[in-house]
Design a protein around this motif. Structure first.
Motif, PDB file in Angstrom:
ATOM      1  N   VAL A 124       1.636 -36.803  31.903  1.00  8.02           N
ATOM      2  CA  VAL A 124       0.860 -37.044  30.693  1.00  8.02           C
ATOM      3  C   VAL A 124       1.611 -36.594  29.450  1.00  8.02           C
ATOM      4  N   SER A 125       2.221 -35.426  29.508  1.00 13.22           N
ATOM      5  CA  SER A 125       2.881 -34.874  28.331  1.00 13.22           C
ATOM      6  C   SER A 125       4.032 -35.738  27.841  1.00 13.22           C
ATOM      7  N   ALA A 126       4.636 -36.529  28.722  1.00 10.79           N
ATOM      8  CA  ALA A 126       5.754 -37.387  28.330  1.00 10.79           C
ATOM      9  C   ALA A 126       5.304 -38.807  28.023  1.00 10.79           C
ATOM     10  N   ALA A 127       4.242 -39.290  28.685  1.00 10.66           N
ATOM     11  CA  ALA A 127       3.793 -40.670  28.486  1.00 10.66           C
ATOM     12  C   ALA A 127       2.963 -40.829  27.221  1.00 10.66           C
ATOM     13  N   PHE A 128       2.313 -39.754  26.768  1.00 10.52           N
ATOM     14  CA  PHE A 128       1.436 -39.833  25.610  1.00 10.52           C
ATOM     15  C   PHE A 128       1.896 -38.872  24.508  1.00 10.52           C
ATOM     16  N   ARG A 129       1.692 -39.303  23.293  1.00 14.87           N
ATOM     17  CA  ARG A 129       1.844 -38.416  22.137  1.00 14.87           C
ATOM     18  C   ARG A 129       0.555 -38.479  21.343  1.00 14.87           C
ATOM     19  N   ILE A 130       0.002 -37.318  21.004  1.00 14.64           N
ATOM     20  CA  ILE A 130      -1.298 -37.241  20.351  1.00 14.64           C
ATOM     21  C   ILE A 130      -1.131 -36.611  18.979  1.00 14.64           C
ATOM     22  N   GLU A 131      -1.753 -37.249  17.969  1.00 12.43           N
ATOM     23  CA  GLU A 131      -1.714 -36.727  16.613  1.00 12.43           C
ATOM     24  C   GLU A 131      -3.146 -36.582  16.108  1.00 12.43           C
ATOM     25  N   PRO A 179      -5.963 -37.089  27.626  1.00 15.39           N
ATOM     26  CA  PRO A 179      -5.560 -38.178  28.517  1.00 15.39           C
ATOM     27  C   PRO A 179      -5.310 -37.678  29.937  1.00 15.39           C
ATOM     28  N   ARG A 180      -5.406 -38.612  30.886  1.00 16.59           N
ATOM     29  CA  ARG A 180      -5.050 -38.342  32.280  1.00 16.59           C
ATOM     30  C   ARG A 180      -4.237 -39.525  32.798  1.00 16.59           C
ATOM     31  N   ILE A 181      -3.378 -39.275  33.793  1.00 14.98           N
ATOM     32  CA  ILE A 181      -2.608 -40.326  34.463  1.00 14.98           C
ATOM     33  C   ILE A 181      -2.685 -40.084  35.960  1.00 14.98           C
ATOM     34  N   THR A 183     -15.195 -34.423  15.090  1.00 12.53           N
ATOM     35  CA  THR A 183     -15.079 -35.854  14.824  1.00 12.53           C
ATOM     36  C   THR A 183     -13.792 -36.335  15.467  1.00 12.53           C
ATOM     37  N   GLY A 184     -13.871 -37.429  16.211  1.00 14.44           N
ATOM     38  CA  GLY A 184     -12.663 -37.992  16.792  1.00 14.44           C
ATOM     39  C   GLY A 184     -11.935 -38.915  15.834  1.00 14.44           C
ATOM     40  N   ARG A 185     -12.533 -39.153  14.655  1.00 14.04           N
ATOM     41  CA  ARG A 185     -11.950 -40.090  13.708  1.00 14.04           C
ATOM     42  C   ARG A 185     -10.551 -39.633  13.284  1.00 14.04           C
ATOM     43  N   HIS A 186      -9.663 -40.563  13.231  1.00 15.80           N
ATOM     44  CA  HIS A 186      -8.282 -40.371  12.791  1.00 15.80           C
ATOM     45  C   HIS A 186      -7.401 -39.714  13.849  1.00 15.80           C
ATOM     46  N   ALA A 187      -7.934 -39.441  15.020  1.00 20.36           N
ATOM     47  CA  ALA A 187      -7.059 -38.990  16.101  1.00 20.36           C
ATOM     48  C   ALA A 187      -6.264 -40.193  16.603  1.00 20.36           C
ATOM     49  N   LYS A 188      -4.950 -40.025  16.722  1.00 24.31           N
ATOM     50  CA  LYS A 188      -4.072 -41.114  17.131  1.00 24.31           C
ATOM     51  C   LYS A 188      -3.421 -40.779  18.463  1.00 24.31           C
ATOM     52  N   ALA A 210       3.202 -50.742  25.567  1.00 20.98           N
ATOM     53  CA  ALA A 210       3.627 -49.697  24.665  1.00 20.98           C
ATOM     54  C   ALA A 210       2.866 -49.897  23.366  1.00 20.98           C
ATOM     55  N   PHE A 211       2.046 -48.935  22.987  1.00 23.66           N
ATOM     56  CA  PHE A 211       1.183 -49.141  21.835  1.00 23.66           C
ATOM     57  C   PHE A 211       0.795 -47.803  21.217  1.00 23.66           C
ATOM     58  N   GLN A 212       0.250 -47.909  20.024  1.00 21.62           N
ATOM     59  CA  GLN A 212      -0.373 -46.779  19.358  1.00 21.62           C
ATOM     60  C   GLN A 212      -1.782 -47.187  18.986  1.00 21.62           C
TER      61      GLN A 212
END
Length: 812
Positions: free
Chosen positions: A211-218, A229-231, A195-200, A115-117
């Motif tokens: 995917v929609s539940a396992a990942f959160r994208i900011e 992302p893909r799973i 730019t992908g910079r600062h995408a979390k 579990a990470f960000q």
């Protein structure tokens, strides 16, 4: 610069030197596809590998839809296929441009939290998450495969582009698979855009979710960043019915017995390829998923998802422009075969493939008519030049490196390597390596397995015979006895091996754990050994008469750490977020701590046996009483995973190191912070140690610089640039006198911290094996190492000056 997910993913993760990353690892469902196999001939498309046919199967094999005319099966003969069951740890892999921001409290093994960000720090980035350790199969010796490809490429090309088959591929699009790395379940992600910079990206640790539940994208609006992302696979949710997240358990997941029965009903194939596939299927189905995301002991998904691909690619030398007229029509008297040439106006989307740079390099620096290369060729060149990660500008790197080229009599050009030195990953069982000194350039008579280790001081002994990877499956824990010269190794096949290093013999072999052995510690007097395993058990072993004294069903999850008190009366074990305190003599539970919110990373007893300290992945460090396991105080301030902790010689202070980039010194009595030493922006601290008088502190971090500070004022006193020599398994000797680490070029280097000088440097016999464990003997005369090849080696250190004062430190 690529601007689609699969090319960004491939370009970013290829730099990790693990092979070609597949954005689509799952086996294809179309007829004639299925999982990737050695011998496959096919092409890359949209981030996946697509098979034409398999050159190592009979023409009538059901795996084929069709085969080229005059198909001749490739025979491996005596070429070895090297297998390894743990070439990549389970959990996340980040590209160099993606950094972990924080670690959650998800379950893990060997300190791997899932579990990470994370955040992309550059224009592009990528990550991959493996559910189970990566398993690899690889054909090592390659000349016959390269020759076979050259002899058949024209037939393959014409057949693939014929009206009957209907593909549109160039010769250099065709791949010949020589190996793979696979897992059971996975997730992948790519960062790109303006730019992908600062995408979390935040991952909650559950691959069973969509995917929609396992990942959160900011993302920040002004950056127009994209993260995809893909799973997969979709039909493999977690099988633990008690897990808090994810979809419901499947109705009837196929059991191991059912899978074996189904295989036994199929028509048996012929030849070596079929035997190999049957053996590989047994290996993949024989054990459960290691499951870093929770208790998955019942999972039996096979490792059939191809995360990384190893392959050959071939290209013919482009004809001179004069061979065609301005209209592109070949002169009538020219009988040469048509060859497609890429033009600037070609709108075709070519997948990213760095091997093409090697092929172009061969043509530019030789007279070869045909060039063939593999992804592993580029990895070899980089490792020989100590270049990691693989650079962005590969053509320039090749020019600067100038690897040798070999051209055969029939015009086939390849990079030249010393196959014996580079490709021999496994030494023969019972082989002893002995090196007399730095001038031992010749193999000693009557010593067929002697190997020269350059730039060394001392002797290397390969401990026989159960240190062999085929028996142990990989080393997961390593410990030196505090008295004498006994070495213990915990193995991934649930076995513990204890050697007497004096005569290089196996003294004991213990096999009571039902899961990987994850932690080991000797008692202070060396008469006992305590082990912790993935099965949650803590076992006390008798090293006098052999056998177990008692087995404790201590924890629900993997036992990450075990520790002995200095008086030998107490044992501490840590698993998940819990530390338990045991009486060594009776096995009675004295107390339990439950205040941590993350995985237990380290446990250490105070020298006076009155307290013990535990650290966690949630950034907490807590001090407890050894009498009741009652809470005494906290060490508050770290914002990242605290990996280790150690007492000062006067017992009044503690040092911690964490991946928030700081080393901190605390009051051992009340938990106040005395000093903070920062590694650098976005850095992490790998190891730390006090000097014997407590006045100095040594710290090693992600900058790979060994620093010495004043432990009271935090003033920087001295630095040693370790560079590529400080990469894996940093370790201090028990007295802090010596520091050792594994290097990017698969070496071991040792420094004397009293003189600030390098005193030993050894090269592992196999140049593809990383050092993953190091441990010093307490007399500083020897060091034991374990590496990816599953071997345990003992190295003899040079004599040290007796006039220098020793130091007291933490053995990491």
């Amino acid at each position: 610069m690529p601007e689609n997910a699969h090319d960004v993913y491939a370009q970013q993760l290829f730099k990790l030197a693990l092979g070609y990353p597949l954005w689509e690892p799952e086996p294809k469902n179309a007829r004639g596809q299925g999982e990737v196999l050695i011998g496959d001939v096919g092409y890359l498309g949209q981030g996946g590998f697509y098979r034409f046919f398999n050159a190592m199967r009979e023409a009538e094999d059901s795996i084929h839809i069709a085969v080229p005319p005059n198909f001749k099966k490739f025979q491996l003969g005596m070429i070895p296929i090297i297998t390894a069951n743990n070439v990549i740890n389970e959990g996340p892999l980040f590209s160099q441009t993606v950094r972990r921001l924080e670690v959650g409290g998800g379950a893990g093994s060997h300190g791997v939290n899932v579990a990470f960000q994370c955040e992309c720090t550059d224009q592009q980035g990528a990550l991959a998450i493996l559910d189970t350790p990566g398993k690899r199969e690889l054909v090592q010796q390659t000349r016959r495969m390269a020759k076979y490809m050259k002899e058949n490429i024209d037939t393959w090309h014409r057949w693939a582009n014929s009206d009957e088959v209907g593909y549109s591929v160039a010769i250099e699009d065709i791949l010949f698979v020589r190996g793979w790395v696979k897992t059971s379940r996975w997730a992948v992600a790519a960062f790109f855009g303006n730019t992908g910079r600062h995408a979390k990206l935040t991952f909650n640790g559950d691959l069973g979710l969509p995917v929609s539940a396992a990942f959160r994208i900011e993302t920040q609006r002004e950056t127009a960043a994209t993260c995809l992302p893909r799973i997969g696979p979709d039909n493999r949710p977690r099988l633990n019915p008690n897990r808090p997240l994810g979809p419901a358990q499947p109705e009837e997941p196929p059991s191991l017995t059912q899978a074996q029965n189904q295989r036994s009903k199929k028509k048996k194939g012929k030849g070596r390829a079929d035997d190999m596939d049957q053996r590989r299927s047994r290996e993949m189905d024989a054990g459960p998923s290691s499951g870093p995301w929770g208790n998955q002991a019942q999972e039996q998904y096979p490792s059939d998802q191809c995360m990384f691909l190893h392959y050959f690619k071939l290209k013919k030398r482009p004809p001179l422009p004069s061979l065609k007229t301005a209209t592109g029509v070949k002169p009538q008297d020219d009988e040469s075969e048509d060859i497609e040439i890429e033009s600037g106006g070609d709108l075709r989307q070519w997948p990213y493939d760095p091997v093409i740079f090697i092929l172009n390099y061969i043509f530019e620096h030789s007279e070869a008519a045909v060039a063939v290369a593999s992804d592993i060729d580029l990895i070899r060149v980089c490792k020989n030049r100590c270049q990691y990660p693989i650079p962005d500008d590969i053509p320039r790197f090749l020019e600067d490196s100038s690897p040798e080229i070999e051209v055969t009599e029939d015009g086939l050009g390849m990079l030249r390597f010393d196959d014996v030195q580079v490709m021999d990953l496994r030494l023969p069982e019972n082989a002893n390596i002995h090196v007399e000194g730095p001038h031992n350039d010749a193999q000693a008579p009557g010593s067929p397995h002697a190997v020269h280790l350059p730039n060394h001081s001392g002797t290397c002994i390969l401990l026989p015979p159960l240190a062999c990877a085929e028996r142990c499956g990989g080393i997961s824990a390593l410990a030196y006895s505090p008295v004498g010269r006994e070495i213990a190794a915990g193995c991934e096949n649930n076995t513990i091996v204890v050697w007497t290093a004096m005569n290089r013999s196996v003294r004991f072999q213990f096999e009571e754990h039902s899961g990987n052995v994850s932690a080991l510690v000797f008692s202070p007097d060396g008469s006992k050994l305590v082990s912790g395993g993935r099965d949650g058990r803590v076992i006390i072993w008798d090293l006098i008469d052999g056998g177990s004294i008692r087995s404790l069903n201590a924890h629900q999850g993997t036992v990450e750490r075990v520790a002995y008190s200095a008086d030998g009366k107490l044992i501490a074990s840590g698993a998940d977020s819990v530390v338990k305190l045991w009486e060594a003599e009776t096995g009675n539970l004295r107390g339990t701590t439950e205040e941590h919110g993350g995985i237990i990373m380290y446990v250490v007893f105070a020298p006076d046996n009155e307290r013990f300290v535990s650290t966690s992945s949630d950034g907490s460090a807590r001090v407890w009483s050894t009498h009741t396991a009652a809470h005494v105080c906290d060490l508050k301030g770290h914002e990242g995973v605290i990996y280790t902790i150690a007492y000062s010689p006067d017992r009044k202070r503690l040092v911690t190191r964490a991946d928030d980039g700081t080393t901190r010194i605390w009051s051992a009595l009340i938990g106040d912070e005395f000093a903070r030493l920062r590694e650098g922006e976005d850095g992490s601290v790998c190891a730390a140690a006090f000097s014997a008088d407590g006045k100095e502190l040594h710290s090693v971090g992600s900058e790979r610089v060994i620093k010495t500070y004043d432990s009271f004022t935090a003033e920087l006193l001295n630095t040693i640039d370790g560079g590529n020599k400080v990469v894996t398994s940093p370790a201090f000797s028990a007295d802090g006198r010596l520091f050792a680490a594994g290097g990017e070029d698969h070496t071991i280097t040792v420094w004397d911290m009293s003189t600030k000088q390098e005193v030993a440097h050894w090269q592992l016999p196999g140049l593809t094996d990383n050092v993953n464990h190091l441990s010093f003997s307490h007399d500083n005369r020897h060091i034991a190492s374990a590496s990816d090849d599953g071997m345990v080696r003992e190295w003899e250190l040079p004599a040290l000056s007796e006039t220098d004062q020793p130091m007291c430190a933490l053995d990491i």
